[in-house]
Design an enzyme around this catalytic site. Sequence first.
Site, PDB file in Angstrom:
ATOM      1  N   ASP A  59      -6.712  -3.470 -13.431  1.00  0.00           N
ATOM      2  CA  ASP A  59      -6.238  -4.635 -12.693  1.00  0.00           C
ATOM      3  C   ASP A  59      -6.609  -4.469 -11.231  1.00  0.00           C
ATOM      4  O   ASP A  59      -7.588  -3.812 -10.906  1.00  0.00           O
ATOM      5  CB  ASP A  59      -4.697  -4.715 -12.847  1.00  0.00           C
TER       6      ASP A  59
ATOM      7  N   HIS B 211      -0.756  -8.282  -7.491  1.00  0.00           N
ATOM      8  CA  HIS B 211      -0.795  -8.582  -8.926  1.00  0.00           C
ATOM      9  C   HIS B 211      -0.676  -7.322  -9.775  1.00  0.00           C
ATOM     10  O   HIS B 211       0.101  -7.263 -10.727  1.00  0.00           O
ATOM     11  CB  HIS B 211      -2.085  -9.331  -9.248  1.00  0.00           C
TER      12      HIS B 211
ATOM     13  N   ASN C  97      -5.288 -18.863 -18.934  1.00  0.00           N
ATOM     14  CA  ASN C  97      -4.417 -19.943 -18.479  1.00  0.00           C
ATOM     15  C   ASN C  97      -5.098 -21.293 -18.350  1.00  0.00           C
ATOM     16  O   ASN C  97      -4.824 -22.038 -17.417  1.00  0.00           O
ATOM     17  CB  ASN C  97      -3.830 -19.614 -17.110  1.00  0.00           C
TER      18      ASN C  97
ATOM     19  N   SER D  50      -0.946 -13.377 -17.559  1.00  0.00           N
ATOM     20  CA  SER D  50      -0.942 -12.068 -16.900  1.00  0.00           C
ATOM     21  C   SER D  50       0.436 -11.436 -16.912  1.00  0.00           C
ATOM     22  O   SER D  50       0.566 -10.216 -16.901  1.00  0.00           O
ATOM     23  CB  SER D  50      -1.401 -12.204 -15.448  1.00  0.00           C
TER      24      SER D  50
END
Length: 466
Positions: A176, A236, A333, A404
């Site tokens: 990530d 994130h 998404n 996520s």
Amino acid sequence: MKLKIAIVLLAAFTFSCQMQLDELALSPNGNNGNSSAPGLSQNSNAGGIISNEVLIKFKSGIPESGKLTALKAISGTIQEQIITQEMKDEGDEGFYVVKTNINAIEAINRASGNSLIEIIEPNQLYTHQQTTTTPDDYFYGTGQLWGLNGTYGSNANVAWANNNTGRSTVYVGIVDEGVMYNHPDLVNNIWTNPNEIVDGIDNDRNGYIDDVRGWDFANNDASVYDGLSTNNVDAHGTHVSGTIGGLGNNSIGVVGMNWNVKIIPTKFLGIGGGSTSNAIKAIDYLTNLKKYKKINIVASNNSWGGGSYSKLLLAAIQRADKVGILFIAAAGNTGSNIDASPNYPASYISQNVIAVSAIDVNGLLTSWSNYGVKTVALGAPGDNIISTVPGPNGVGYAAYSGTSMATPHVTAAVALYAAKNYPTSTNQAASQVIKKAIINNTIATPSLSGKTSTSGRLNVGVVGFY
């Protein structure tokens, strides 16, 4: 002395990537979603590419003179040779990151008939975007961590009540952004490399100098956190980490599904996104740690996507499978059926992949969540999920939404099951037992009927998880 918790107003995370291949994107053929053909076609879920860069794998035994001739045909120069220990173990000669003076797609088309080249594909970019949201008070006792104990949550509270809050001998990789390793709700659950010290020497001989907490593949250094309290850099990666392993019973902030676990940051997403080549290196880094250092890594969390098919990336995922690392992936998404319009890496067909859709607090598949009855395994909490982020004095929390956020709930469930059943080591066979436990214990959910292969949502409140 009373501890003041700084509330950071960050963003509701919405995973999205724009299609930037003006002409073509690598696509699957009829091979169960995994293409081996060099052909290209458009894909509405595809992400961007690095415009003048391609990845090239030559056929085995090609001499340097042959490689130079092939590169000349596409006006290419080698930027980097990537050959990890995991590739060497399989007799793989690795691949090259090649800079070209022409558009990447044109370079691929020119090279498509070259008999010296086994694979040529774009060096893709995986990225995400965020918009602002409202703050919250971030305490489990308020019932706002609904993904853990809400009506449509994961029932983590049941496992906790039966004495399974995770184990520090179980590890997960965060593929990530970076992770704020000194966040007070994470600091005790961040991995420290026992075979490395900060001295400018590669003590553990894995090819990475001073990787005491993991590695930053985006910047090629040992700093796995590059953010500040005043920006969103690495927020994130920090957020997904808190869902997996936020400290429990420390009287502040949030709690993760695992109060005890070890998190290994492998940063490949930078400010401008992350490339296929760096994603491969991050995945192989985790595989190497498990294979050679015997670290009990049970899963990697992959809350990223939007890319087209990459044979080289799939090979790295399959290498992870061989050592028993599950690959948990966000479905994406765009509100799409990824059976019909694949979204990678969630759409890869490999036995270690578990793709995850997002549901909201009412158990509804969110309007923006991707789905696919053949591709996506299950749904998990992904809307308005509160977790750790950077903040003033190192203490920040925010609510994000996206697949996520659903993905780390499933990664955490893998770690929780391993804590009970495989606390010291796992292999490929054990990883499949864990995967079956995740799949077979889902709770039937009407909004997921015909949308995921299980038609259900994550549930760890059953025997096996405690």
